[in-house]
Design a protein around this motif. Structure first.
Motif, PDB file in Angstrom:
ATOM      1  N   THR A 105       0.828  -1.206   0.000  1.00  0.00           N
ATOM      2  CA  THR A 105       0.000   0.000   0.000  1.00  0.00           C
ATOM      3  C   THR A 105       0.863   1.256   0.000  1.00  0.00           C
ATOM      4  OG1 THR A 105      -1.689  -1.237   1.209  1.00  0.00           O
ATOM      5  CG2 THR A 105      -1.909   1.153   1.181  1.00  0.00           C
ATOM      6  N   ALA A 106       1.962   1.262   0.732  1.00  0.00           N
ATOM      7  CA  ALA A 106       2.836   2.443   0.775  1.00  0.00           C
ATOM      8  C   ALA A 106       3.404   2.744  -0.614  1.00  0.00           C
ATOM      9  CB  ALA A 106       3.966   2.232   1.783  1.00  0.00           C
ATOM     10  N   ASP A 107       3.780   1.707  -1.369  1.00  0.00           N
ATOM     11  CA  ASP A 107       4.285   1.914  -2.735  1.00  0.00           C
ATOM     12  C   ASP A 107       3.186   2.472  -3.631  1.00  0.00           C
ATOM     13  OD1 ASP A 107       6.710   0.867  -1.912  1.00  0.00           O
ATOM     14  OD2 ASP A 107       6.366  -1.109  -2.816  1.00  0.00           O
ATOM     15  N   LEU A 108       1.986   1.954  -3.463  1.00  0.00           N
ATOM     16  CA  LEU A 108       0.855   2.427  -4.263  1.00  0.00           C
ATOM     17  C   LEU A 108       0.553   3.887  -3.940  1.00  0.00           C
ATOM     18  CD1 LEU A 108      -1.318   1.772  -6.310  1.00  0.00           C
ATOM     19  CD2 LEU A 108      -2.700   0.809  -4.459  1.00  0.00           C
ATOM     20  N   GLN A 109       0.554   4.239  -2.661  1.00  0.00           N
ATOM     21  CA  GLN A 109       0.298   5.631  -2.271  1.00  0.00           C
ATOM     22  C   GLN A 109       1.362   6.572  -2.855  1.00  0.00           C
ATOM     23  OE1 GLN A 109      -2.414   6.686  -0.728  1.00  0.00           O
ATOM     24  NE2 GLN A 109      -3.233   4.657  -0.305  1.00  0.00           N
ATOM     25  N   GLN A 110       2.599   6.124  -2.883  1.00  0.00           N
ATOM     26  CA  GLN A 110       3.671   6.939  -3.473  1.00  0.00           C
ATOM     27  C   GLN A 110       3.419   7.159  -4.964  1.00  0.00           C
ATOM     28  OE1 GLN A 110       6.131   8.536  -1.814  1.00  0.00           O
ATOM     29  NE2 GLN A 110       6.630   9.482  -3.774  1.00  0.00           N
ATOM     30  N   LEU A 111       2.993   6.122  -5.658  1.00  0.00           N
ATOM     31  CA  LEU A 111       2.677   6.258  -7.079  1.00  0.00           C
ATOM     32  C   LEU A 111       1.521   7.231  -7.305  1.00  0.00           C
ATOM     33  CD1 LEU A 111       3.044   2.545  -8.201  1.00  0.00           C
ATOM     34  CD2 LEU A 111       4.501   4.450  -8.903  1.00  0.00           C
ATOM     35  N   TYR A 112       0.554   7.243  -6.398  1.00  0.00           N
ATOM     36  CA  TYR A 112      -0.554   8.194  -6.511  1.00  0.00           C
ATOM     37  C   TYR A 112      -0.040   9.634  -6.465  1.00  0.00           C
ATOM     38  CZ  TYR A 112      -3.846   4.356  -5.401  1.00  0.00           C
ATOM     39  OH  TYR A 112      -4.584   3.202  -5.400  1.00  0.00           O
ATOM     40  N   HIS A 113       0.950   9.886  -5.621  1.00  0.00           N
ATOM     41  CA  HIS A 113       1.508  11.231  -5.480  1.00  0.00           C
ATOM     42  C   HIS A 113       2.336  11.645  -6.696  1.00  0.00           C
ATOM     43  CE1 HIS A 113       0.181  11.917  -1.395  1.00  0.00           C
ATOM     44  NE2 HIS A 113       0.624  10.720  -1.054  1.00  0.00           N
ATOM     45  N   GLU A 114       2.921  10.682  -7.358  1.00  0.00           N
ATOM     46  CA  GLU A 114       3.841  10.972  -8.463  1.00  0.00           C
ATOM     47  C   GLU A 114       3.178  11.037  -9.833  1.00  0.00           C
ATOM     48  OE1 GLU A 114       6.628   7.764  -8.166  1.00  0.00           O
ATOM     49  OE2 GLU A 114       7.534   8.559  -6.332  1.00  0.00           O
ATOM     50  N   ASP A 115       2.013  10.400  -9.987  1.00  0.00           N
ATOM     51  CA  ASP A 115       1.452  10.202 -11.323  1.00  0.00           C
ATOM     52  C   ASP A 115      -0.064  10.363 -11.290  1.00  0.00           C
ATOM     53  OD1 ASP A 115       0.483   9.109 -13.745  1.00  0.00           O
ATOM     54  OD2 ASP A 115       1.963   7.489 -13.775  1.00  0.00           O
ATOM     55  N   ILE A 116      -0.581  11.363 -12.001  1.00  0.00           N
ATOM     56  CA  ILE A 116      -2.024  11.620 -12.018  1.00  0.00           C
ATOM     57  C   ILE A 116      -2.794  10.435 -12.603  1.00  0.00           C
ATOM     58  CG2 ILE A 116      -2.019  12.816 -14.251  1.00  0.00           C
ATOM     59  CD1 ILE A 116      -4.238  13.655 -11.202  1.00  0.00           C
ATOM     60  N   HIS A 117      -2.198   9.720 -13.543  1.00  0.00           N
ATOM     61  CA  HIS A 117      -2.867   8.545 -14.107  1.00  0.00           C
ATOM     62  C   HIS A 117      -3.032   7.461 -13.038  1.00  0.00           C
ATOM     63  CE1 HIS A 117      -2.596  10.288 -18.069  1.00  0.00           C
ATOM     64  NE2 HIS A 117      -1.291  10.460 -17.886  1.00  0.00           N
ATOM     65  N   MET A 118      -2.011   7.314 -12.216  1.00  0.00           N
ATOM     66  CA  MET A 118      -2.096   6.349 -11.119  1.00  0.00           C
ATOM     67  C   MET A 118      -3.121   6.799 -10.083  1.00  0.00           C
ATOM     68  SD  MET A 118      -0.465   3.612 -11.537  1.00  0.00           S
ATOM     69  CE  MET A 118      -0.975   3.102  -9.904  1.00  0.00           C
ATOM     70  N   ALA A 119      -3.175   8.099  -9.814  1.00  0.00           N
ATOM     71  CA  ALA A 119      -4.168   8.621  -8.870  1.00  0.00           C
ATOM     72  C   ALA A 119      -5.578   8.331  -9.381  1.00  0.00           C
ATOM     73  CB  ALA A 119      -3.961  10.114  -8.642  1.00  0.00           C
ATOM     74  N   ASN A 120      -5.786   8.501 -10.681  1.00  0.00           N
ATOM     75  CA  ASN A 120      -7.099   8.186 -11.260  1.00  0.00           C
ATOM     76  C   ASN A 120      -7.386   6.695 -11.201  1.00  0.00           C
ATOM     77  OD1 ASN A 120      -8.018  10.779 -11.878  1.00  0.00           O
ATOM     78  ND2 ASN A 120      -6.853  10.827 -13.772  1.00  0.00           N
ATOM     79  N   TRP A 121      -6.368   5.883 -11.440  1.00  0.00           N
ATOM     80  CA  TRP A 121      -6.521   4.433 -11.329  1.00  0.00           C
ATOM     81  C   TRP A 121      -6.940   4.080  -9.898  1.00  0.00           C
ATOM     82  CZ3 TRP A 121      -4.407   0.535  -8.423  1.00  0.00           C
ATOM     83  CH2 TRP A 121      -4.593  -0.774  -8.889  1.00  0.00           C
TER      84      TRP A 121
END
Length: 187
Positions: A105-121
């Motif tokens: 989950t921590a890796d996923l949360q970091q990706l959300y902060h770095e990439d708007i596409h990941m945040a939308n995912w």
């Protein structure tokens, strides 16, 4: 089910975003009866089922109450841990040997902060889990056990061959005797 198929079912990602996400995912294989998640503990990962079946249940008095089954392609997540980083209320047990894609989950949360596409995912992921929960609640409140059994036959017929009748009866909120009557009536 492949990782790409699972990820795309949630929300299609640009290849660069998907590649970054896949770097954080590892495959794990676990045996039947393994407890993937325990009530009262924070679960630091999200899992996606490559192969196998799991059940979510809560313990009440002297029995377990099954409220969800997951099979190939579905995410397995404690939303309380995922959203709030607090202990979840459910147990997740493997009903078969399972292969998973595990994502911290921590890796996923970091990706959300770095990439708007990941945040939308991630938003689509959470929305889909919310809709599944809403459907489950509505089903429990407004449908009979027979209607819930028919829904199970229609939406997840493989479960009826792969899951013990006791777990299915618990999921339907009835006894095994009542489940046997329902099955006999339908033949």
């Amino acid at each position: 089910m492949t990782l790409d198929e699972i990820l795309d079912r949630i929300y299609p990602l640009p290849e660069s975003s998907k590649a970054n996400l896949k770097k954080s995912i590892e495959e794990v294989s676990l045996p039947r009866n393994f407890c993937l998640m325990e009530a009262g503990k924070v679960v630091p990962s999200v899992y996606f089922i490559k192969k196998g079946i799991v059940r979510a249940y809560a313990s009440a008095e002297d029995r377990d109450i099954t409220f969800w089954f997951g099979s190939e392609g579905e995410p397995v997540v404690s939303m309380k841990s995922y959203v709030e980083n607090n202990p979840g209320y459910e147990h997740i047990e493997l009903l078969e040997p399972c292969d998973f894609y595990r994502l911290k989950t921590a890796d996923l949360q970091q990706l959300y902060h770095e990439d708007i596409h990941m945040a939308n995912w991630g938003r689509k992921f959470a929305e889909r889990e919310l809709v599944k929960t809403e459907e489950l609640i509505i089903s429990r409140q407004f449908k009979t056990a027979l209607e819930r059994y028919r829904d199970l036959m229609r939406n997840k017929p493989d479960l009826l061959k792969r899951v013990q009748l006791g777990h299915i009866a618990s999921y339907l909120g009835i006894t095994q005797v009542s489940l046997s009557r329902i099955r006999a009536e339908m033949k």
